[in-house]
Enzyme design. Structure first.
Site, short mmCIF file in Angstrom:
data_model
loop_
_atom_site.label_atom_id
_atom_site.label_comp_id
_atom_site.label_asym_id
_atom_site.label_seq_id
_atom_site.Cartn_x
_atom_site.Cartn_y
_atom_site.Cartn_z
CD GLU A 113 0.56 27.71 -31.59
OE1 GLU A 113 0.71 26.48 -31.61
OE2 GLU A 113 1.42 28.46 -30.96
CG HIS A 155 -9.27 28.46 -1.13
ND1 HIS A 155 -9.68 28.82 0.33
CD2 HIS A 155 -9.94 27.32 -1.47
CE1 HIS A 155 -10.30 27.95 0.58
NE2 HIS A 155 -10.45 26.85 -0.25
CE LYS A 159 9.12 31.36 -34.11
NZ LYS A 159 8.83 29.83 -34.99
#
Lengths: 516, 516
Positions: A329, A358, A463
């Site tokens: 960010e 793994h 938004k």
């Protein structure tokens, strides 16, 4: 140089690409051995940029408008050392918020403040999203070997199903549950939804929610207003000069951590001491600047902008997500500080070793080489006595170290470079120092990339699009609730509500039908 | 085409880049609307490669040695439909293992098999690492809204501190705890260490561990030998033709899931039905082939090999890690199937939406564009009735959808492409189908990349390096335990044990000193 000084102080030999520092009585090493770079030369080649980063960071710490897009100062370094804050007013604000936290926490722990049912508060829900939640989650998880003073739960998403699951876990203990809602702006929709969901849950059980709710927000915010009007239990401040992703040492992180019983003084001490070390203008003695230089090297010389983060310790597995948010960010931007077009970033992902060996180390070693790795190792293996797991002297902890060092070697054999960071143990002091180290490394590197590390305009865009969709969903909800028994095509529905976005309408219709 | 048929069947209009399928009574859509590709044309341009992938997949399902490096068949598709297994012997093995799971689970649930303390088993520890653990973790987490029949704990790392934390949580209920150790080869060091750590924990509490331990491993493996010799409670099989990362529908995943009370029949049904759909040779009707084609497009046309995975649902947040392992270990290779040099992979990372919008979507929208996104949406919002969170009709679930669709739109505005996958709800059937969908997509894409999806030579390299380090640690442990009170430099220690790797010796000395 490897004849380590166990007493402390800084010993460095940049030829061996290792820096050892003693910070807040704990020892850290940062090892660039598995990077094919002559750092002395490289640092010299970017010395102007380094000097510029130091200068800008000084200005920031002295109270400059370091986040010009939002016309704000950037003051998270003051939170752990109010003596460096630029004004007495800021110093007073920080100091009094710390007093407020300590005082309130003590009253909760001693039972001077009781829940609405007259019993002690035993559960704590921390409701926040993104930066205002990850710092708490990382530190609480790292310290989970201690006995918390309250049982923590987190609501970190706008997922009604997820919220129901948390409430089901708490079950009949809701009346002994404290809830902290965190929203700096006090207008985050996700947090508003969390508040409304929990108000319903409390009300359904006939528990007066206001005696259980706490707000952490800026003064004068919509959330503060609601909290005051509804007479919530308490309101704690945060400030416009503290960004969400660096807010962990404000009330945002310190209040819930203190309520769990984690020493916030130790956290602040660790961060403060690391701040002192990372203000050092000698690059080879400054671990934050060295990290920043290494990231610069990877970007410029290796064209690599992905950092796989592998802490070899279960209790640090949240660090990868914490760092992902802090780094991505702050650094993923499309404008320079002068407003010109750019395109920057540093991708962070990872979980923990040796588990991830793994999972995806196969690709790291043999597949596309578009990454470098940050390994983290903790010297202290465990609290209890270790059983021996082979015929001789070897413990499970020895294996954990061998898996880490072995994987680093196996990757380097194939020219996959890496940074290795070690620390003595996990404690609030060490975690405080670790956070401060990366906060400043990200800050320095943003200056090298010439971007503003403290804004996030890209988050807003999503938004705004979401609000348009909500308007459309609302029209659909109303329209369909009136046509319950009529078969309609998506085209007919779209036409009726005046939309030509058939794709979107069809999704929203399906969503409506699945839930009504 | 958006006038959806709610009865089911396949409806597709590739011009709109959306495929809707009805699988096992559940509806899935895969939407390529936010990809700038004419899929009809693109599929045509790679039709030979597509045909080749279909042929090779057929051969694999028919029992070819599809993993030539290990000289093994690849049979995970037979696990959910024994009628397509290539031999009667394999069919019998699978069927009888399912009977063994069902029978044993019933005995545990009814109390016909009791713990060594004479009470019912109430806790379940699943001890495994990587592929043998992630499938279980993903499914158990996805179904955590149900009442499990046992309380699950996972040990998924060789971290002694992490193991101690799990044991501390279980505390005085260890005598009512069942432990499943999973290691296909039966020689995984991490699992051996877990066994030894837990043997000590059980023995310390004077509980006969063998009455609580279960092995899941191949016949004749070292772990099976130990389990038989020590008279463990039970041993369940897995087979050389089932790789760890596709083992969830063998005893590896089914046994612990059945013990929790999750319907393994539904899981198998979902996978089996998706297998039928993804055997369809018409590309535009085959969601697995379409995914594979999209990945190919991103690699070839956009030079993008990173898939950010964002399920908008807390209960699917583990999907990102599950997929990361499945995809990266299968596709990150440096040799073609003919043994020539190559360099392939598809990086997967992500957690969940809308949380991650507040973590790294800033970089996704505005920073470096080195990724595409896989969005996942679930139509059914929650079990309970939804409160309204605005002035009108809008619920928290409506917002979750709007955040997802809004973020997809905000990214696409900036030419960040994405795939959107929707499903009706979360159930064992749907999860079974979802896993089968991605297993086959990865299989198809490996053929397109011309690599063996079923080996993992890069994982071995780290293990070999680790063994060398363990030898050195052993020498250091022995040497230092005899010189407790003598001050020695790292050089002196290295010389004494005959090593010239000062860096490594200094790390191992520090590790020794921190723990002795």
């Amino acid at each position: 140089m490897f004849n380590f000084d166990y007493i402390g102080g800084i010993i460095v030999n940049i030829k061996d690409n290792l820096l050892k520092i003693c910070c807040a009585n704990a020892c850290f090493t940062i090892d660039f051995h598995c990077i094919q770079c002559d750092f002395e030369k490289y640092i010299d080649s970017i010395k102007d940029l380094v000097a510029y980063s130091f200068e800008e960071m000084d200005a920031l710490e002295n109270g400059a408008i370091a986040n010009p897009d939002e016309q704000r100062m950037v003051g998270h370094y003051w939170l752990r050392d109010t003596s460096v804050a630029p004004t007495e007013w800021i110093t007073w604000q920080i100091d009094s918020s710390l007093l407020q936290i300590t005082d309130f926490t003590e009253k909760i722990h001693t039972g001077e403040i009781l829940s609405s049912s007259g019993t002690k508060f035993r559960n704590l829900i921390v409701a926040g999203i993104g930066g205002s939640q990850l710092g708490f989650q990382f530190i609480a998880d790292a310290m989970k070997n201690m006995e918390y003073k309250m049982t923590p739960y987190t609501i970190d998403n706008n997922d009604p199903d997820g919220i129901e699951l948390i409430l089901r876990k708490i079950n009949d203990q809701l009346s002994e549950t404290l809830v902290i809602f965190i929203s700096k702006s006090g207008s985050t929709i996700e947090i508003r939804n969390m508040i409304l969901e929990l108000q319903v849950a409390f009300s359904t059980k006939k528990i007066p929610f206001e005696k259980h709710f706490i707000a952490v927000t800026m003064q004068g915010s919509p959330m503060e207003k609601v909290a005051r009007e509804e007479n919530w239990l308490n309101v704690f401040p945060t400030w416009d000069w503290v960004g969400g992703r660096v807010s962990v040492f404000s009330s945002v992180g310190l209040l819930p951590l203190a309520l769990l019983g984690i020493s916030i003084n130790d956290l602040l001490f660790g961060a403060r001491e690391m701040d002192k070390i990372t203000r050092n203008k000698t690059v080879i003695n400054n671990p934050a600047m060295l990290l920043s230089v290494a990231w610069k090297y990877f970007k410029e010389e290796r064209k690599i902008t992905t950092m796989v983060t592998l802490p070899y310790k279960d209790r640090l597995s949240f660090f990868s997500r914490y760092l992902q948010q802090l780094v991505m960010e702050s650094l993923g931007k499309n404008k320079t500080r002068q407003g010109e077009k750019t395109c920057t970033g540093l991708t962070v992902y990872g979980n923990k070793g040796s588990t991830d060996q793994h999972a995806y180390v196969q690709q790291l070693r043999e597949g596309i080489c578009d990454f470098f790795t940050l390994f983290l190792l903790v010297k202290k293996d465990r609290d209890n006595i270790a059983p021996i797991v082979n015929h001789s002297t070897i413990t499970t902890g020895d294996y954990l170290w061998a898996f880490c060092l072995g994987t680093q070697k196996a990757l380097f054999e194939k020219n996959r470079e890496s940074i290795l960071l070690t620390m003595d143990k996990i404690s609030p002091t060490v975690i405080g120092a670790l956070i401060a180290l990366f906060e400043r490394a990200v800050g320095f590197y943003a200056y090298m990339l010439n971007v503003n590390a403290y804004n996030q305009p890209g988050v807003e865009a999503g938004k705004i699009c979401a609000e348009d969709i909500i308007s459309l969903q609302e029209k659909i909800n109303i329209f369909l609730s009136q046509k319950k028994y009529i078969e309609l095509t998506v085209e007919e529905i779209a036409q009726s509500i005046g939309s030509d976005d058939l794709r979107l309408v069809s999704y929203l219709v399906e969503h409506y039908r699945a839930n009504h």
